[in-house]
Design a protein around this motif. Structure first.
Motif, PDB file in Angstrom:
ATOM      1  N   ALA A  49       4.080  -5.627   1.839  1.00  0.00           N
ATOM      2  CA  ALA A  49       4.013  -4.184   1.590  1.00  0.00           C
ATOM      3  C   ALA A  49       4.434  -3.442   2.846  1.00  0.00           C
ATOM      4  CB  ALA A  49       2.604  -3.762   1.180  1.00  0.00           C
ATOM      5  N   ARG A  50       4.887  -2.213   2.634  1.00  0.00           N
ATOM      6  CA  ARG A  50       5.318  -1.392   3.759  1.00  0.00           C
ATOM      7  C   ARG A  50       5.049   0.067   3.427  1.00  0.00           C
ATOM      8  NH1 ARG A  50      11.131  -2.752   5.963  1.00  0.00           N
ATOM      9  NH2 ARG A  50       9.926  -4.390   6.993  1.00  0.00           N
ATOM     10  N   ILE A  51       4.685   0.834   4.453  1.00  0.00           N
ATOM     11  CA  ILE A  51       4.503   2.268   4.287  1.00  0.00           C
ATOM     12  C   ILE A  51       5.275   2.962   5.404  1.00  0.00           C
ATOM     13  CG2 ILE A  51       2.288   2.244   5.564  1.00  0.00           C
ATOM     14  CD1 ILE A  51       1.399   4.556   3.682  1.00  0.00           C
ATOM     15  N   THR A  52       6.110   3.932   5.031  1.00  0.00           N
ATOM     16  CA  THR A  52       6.951   4.608   6.009  1.00  0.00           C
ATOM     17  C   THR A  52       6.193   5.747   6.682  1.00  0.00           C
ATOM     18  OG1 THR A  52       7.838   6.273   4.508  1.00  0.00           O
ATOM     19  CG2 THR A  52       8.926   4.107   4.551  1.00  0.00           C
ATOM     20  N   ARG A  53       6.850   6.330   7.658  1.00  0.00           N
ATOM     21  CA  ARG A  53       6.251   7.427   8.405  1.00  0.00           C
ATOM     22  C   ARG A  53       5.872   8.584   7.475  1.00  0.00           C
ATOM     23  NH1 ARG A  53      10.443   9.060  11.764  1.00  0.00           N
ATOM     24  NH2 ARG A  53       9.835   7.561  13.358  1.00  0.00           N
ATOM     25  N   VAL A  54       6.663   8.794   6.433  1.00  0.00           N
ATOM     26  CA  VAL A  54       6.394   9.912   5.524  1.00  0.00           C
ATOM     27  C   VAL A  54       5.599   9.493   4.301  1.00  0.00           C
ATOM     28  CG1 VAL A  54       8.383  11.225   6.304  1.00  0.00           C
ATOM     29  CG2 VAL A  54       8.633   9.634   4.377  1.00  0.00           C
ATOM     30  N   GLY A  55       5.168   8.227   4.290  1.00  0.00           N
ATOM     31  CA  GLY A  55       4.249   7.817   3.241  1.00  0.00           C
ATOM     32  C   GLY A  55       4.844   7.083   2.057  1.00  0.00           C
ATOM     33  N   PHE A  56       6.156   6.819   2.084  1.00  0.00           N
ATOM     34  CA  PHE A  56       6.726   6.030   1.000  1.00  0.00           C
ATOM     35  C   PHE A  56       6.257   4.584   1.134  1.00  0.00           C
ATOM     36  CE2 PHE A  56       9.054   9.263  -0.883  1.00  0.00           C
ATOM     37  CZ  PHE A  56       9.875   9.925   0.008  1.00  0.00           C
ATOM     38  N   THR A  57       6.001   3.958  -0.005  1.00  0.00           N
ATOM     39  CA  THR A  57       5.506   2.588  -0.008  1.00  0.00           C
ATOM     40  C   THR A  57       6.387   1.686  -0.856  1.00  0.00           C
ATOM     41  OG1 THR A  57       4.042   3.013  -1.893  1.00  0.00           O
ATOM     42  CG2 THR A  57       3.106   3.328   0.307  1.00  0.00           C
ATOM     43  N   ASN A  58       6.407   0.417  -0.523  1.00  0.00           N
ATOM     44  CA  ASN A  58       7.023  -0.579  -1.389  1.00  0.00           C
ATOM     45  C   ASN A  58       6.225  -1.872  -1.281  1.00  0.00           C
ATOM     46  OD1 ASN A  58       8.582  -0.651   1.281  1.00  0.00           O
ATOM     47  ND2 ASN A  58       9.160  -2.608   0.363  1.00  0.00           N
ATOM     48  N   PHE A  59       6.299  -2.649  -2.357  1.00  0.00           N
ATOM     49  CA  PHE A  59       5.484  -3.851  -2.470  1.00  0.00           C
ATOM     50  C   PHE A  59       6.314  -5.014  -3.003  1.00  0.00           C
ATOM     51  CE2 PHE A  59       1.372  -1.940  -1.777  1.00  0.00           C
ATOM     52  CZ  PHE A  59       1.562  -0.617  -2.146  1.00  0.00           C
ATOM     53  N   LYS A  64       2.284  -6.291  -6.722  1.00  0.00           N
ATOM     54  CA  LYS A  64       2.244  -4.967  -7.345  1.00  0.00           C
ATOM     55  C   LYS A  64       1.085  -4.868  -8.331  1.00  0.00           C
ATOM     56  CE  LYS A  64       7.115  -3.675  -6.947  1.00  0.00           C
ATOM     57  NZ  LYS A  64       8.398  -3.470  -7.674  1.00  0.00           N
ATOM     58  N   GLY A  65       0.364  -3.759  -8.244  1.00  0.00           N
ATOM     59  CA  GLY A  65      -0.774  -3.542  -9.117  1.00  0.00           C
ATOM     60  C   GLY A  65      -2.065  -4.140  -8.597  1.00  0.00           C
ATOM     61  N   ARG A  66      -1.971  -4.977  -7.564  1.00  0.00           N
ATOM     62  CA  ARG A  66      -3.178  -5.599  -6.992  1.00  0.00           C
ATOM     63  C   ARG A  66      -3.438  -5.153  -5.557  1.00  0.00           C
ATOM     64  NH1 ARG A  66      -3.300 -10.972  -6.194  1.00  0.00           N
ATOM     65  NH2 ARG A  66      -1.045 -11.192  -5.912  1.00  0.00           N
ATOM     66  N   PHE A  67      -2.379  -4.931  -4.805  1.00  0.00           N
ATOM     67  CA  PHE A  67      -2.497  -4.549  -3.393  1.00  0.00           C
ATOM     68  C   PHE A  67      -2.091  -3.089  -3.221  1.00  0.00           C
ATOM     69  CE2 PHE A  67      -1.656  -8.976  -1.285  1.00  0.00           C
ATOM     70  CZ  PHE A  67      -2.613  -9.541  -2.101  1.00  0.00           C
ATOM     71  N   THR A  68      -2.740  -2.426  -2.289  1.00  0.00           N
ATOM     72  CA  THR A  68      -2.317  -1.091  -1.878  1.00  0.00           C
ATOM     73  C   THR A  68      -2.239  -1.043  -0.351  1.00  0.00           C
ATOM     74  OG1 THR A  68      -4.590  -0.260  -1.878  1.00  0.00           O
ATOM     75  CG2 THR A  68      -3.310   0.075  -3.889  1.00  0.00           C
ATOM     76  N   ILE A  69      -1.363  -0.190   0.145  1.00  0.00           N
ATOM     77  CA  ILE A  69      -1.207  -0.015   1.588  1.00  0.00           C
ATOM     78  C   ILE A  69      -1.459   1.442   1.910  1.00  0.00           C
ATOM     79  CG2 ILE A  69       1.297   0.345   1.413  1.00  0.00           C
ATOM     80  CD1 ILE A  69       1.548  -1.145   4.128  1.00  0.00           C
ATOM     81  N   SER A  70      -2.120   1.681   3.008  1.00  0.00           N
ATOM     82  CA  SER A  70      -2.408   3.048   3.420  1.00  0.00           C
ATOM     83  C   SER A  70      -2.430   3.119   4.941  1.00  0.00           C
ATOM     84  CB  SER A  70      -3.753   3.508   2.849  1.00  0.00           C
ATOM     85  OG  SER A  70      -4.806   2.687   3.333  1.00  0.00           O
ATOM     86  N   ARG A  71      -2.518   4.339   5.446  1.00  0.00           N
ATOM     87  CA  ARG A  71      -2.546   4.523   6.889  1.00  0.00           C
ATOM     88  C   ARG A  71      -3.486   5.656   7.234  1.00  0.00           C
ATOM     89  NH1 ARG A  71       3.482   5.526   8.352  1.00  0.00           N
ATOM     90  NH2 ARG A  71       2.668   6.410  10.290  1.00  0.00           N
ATOM     91  N   ASP A  72      -4.170   5.512   8.340  1.00  0.00           N
ATOM     92  CA  ASP A  72      -5.030   6.565   8.875  1.00  0.00           C
ATOM     93  C   ASP A  72      -4.423   6.958  10.217  1.00  0.00           C
ATOM     94  OD1 ASP A  72      -6.971   8.109  10.128  1.00  0.00           O
ATOM     95  OD2 ASP A  72      -8.620   7.018   9.182  1.00  0.00           O
ATOM     96  N   ASN A  73      -3.687   8.057  10.217  1.00  0.00           N
ATOM     97  CA  ASN A  73      -2.978   8.450  11.435  1.00  0.00           C
ATOM     98  C   ASN A  73      -3.929   8.775  12.579  1.00  0.00           C
ATOM     99  OD1 ASN A  73      -0.485   8.148  10.157  1.00  0.00           O
ATOM    100  ND2 ASN A  73      -0.523  10.243   9.383  1.00  0.00           N
ATOM    101  N   ALA A  74      -5.086   9.300  12.249  1.00  0.00           N
ATOM    102  CA  ALA A  74      -6.051   9.655  13.301  1.00  0.00           C
ATOM    103  C   ALA A  74      -6.561   8.408  14.025  1.00  0.00           C
ATOM    104  CB  ALA A  74      -7.205  10.430  12.695  1.00  0.00           C
ATOM    105  N   LYS A  75      -6.587   7.285  13.312  1.00  0.00           N
ATOM    106  CA  LYS A  75      -7.074   6.036  13.909  1.00  0.00           C
ATOM    107  C   LYS A  75      -5.938   5.106  14.316  1.00  0.00           C
ATOM    108  CE  LYS A  75     -11.458   6.031  11.399  1.00  0.00           C
ATOM    109  NZ  LYS A  75     -12.350   5.285  10.468  1.00  0.00           N
ATOM    110  N   ASN A  76      -4.692   5.536  14.091  1.00  0.00           N
ATOM    111  CA  ASN A  76      -3.527   4.690  14.384  1.00  0.00           C
ATOM    112  C   ASN A  76      -3.661   3.321  13.743  1.00  0.00           C
ATOM    113  OD1 ASN A  76      -2.219   6.658  15.967  1.00  0.00           O
ATOM    114  ND2 ASN A  76      -3.460   6.087  17.740  1.00  0.00           N
TER     115      ASN A  76
END
Length: 115
Positions: A49-59, A64-76
């Motif tokens: 999985a990957r998440i871009t700087r602007v929040g686009f994701t791909n898996f 797909k349907g089982r994993f999610t990716i996210s980011r917390d910019n405040a916590k890097n």
């Protein structure tokens, strides 16, 4: 230089869940993406999985349907939430990123799915 530190791996039964974390040593606003790869014994490393700087994701199709990716910019920190885990998800999971034209890997964290 960017340091990536993964955590959250472990052993879980089939159908269980784990959340992996990847803490970066830089402000993740400045990186192009945060990604997760995995490598099982005897197999090539593959993108999960990957998440871009602007929040686009791909898996990967297999998650797909089982994993999610996210980011917390405040916590890097980037996260990989893994649900409905299967034995075939067993692998070492690596975090990666690209910053100022260079590519960086974390040290990896083992995920084992077994009854």
């Amino acid at each position: 230089q960017v340091q990536l530190v993964e955590s959250g791996g472990g052993t879980v039964q089939p159908g269980g869940s784990l959340r992996l974390s990847c803490a970066a040593s830089v402000n993740i606003f400045s990186v192009n993406y945060m990604g997760w790869y995995r490598q099982a014994p005897g197999k090539e490393r593959e993108l999960v999985a990957r998440i871009t700087r602007v929040g686009f994701t791909n898996f990967a199709d297999s998650v797909k349907g089982r994993f999610t990716i996210s980011r917390d910019n405040a916590k890097n920190t980037a996260y990989l939430q893994m649900n409905s885990l299967k034995p075939e998800d067993t692998a070492v999971y690596y975090c990666d990123t690209q910053h100022s034209g260079a590519h960086y890997w974390g040290q990896g964290t083992q995920v084992t799915v077994s009854s």
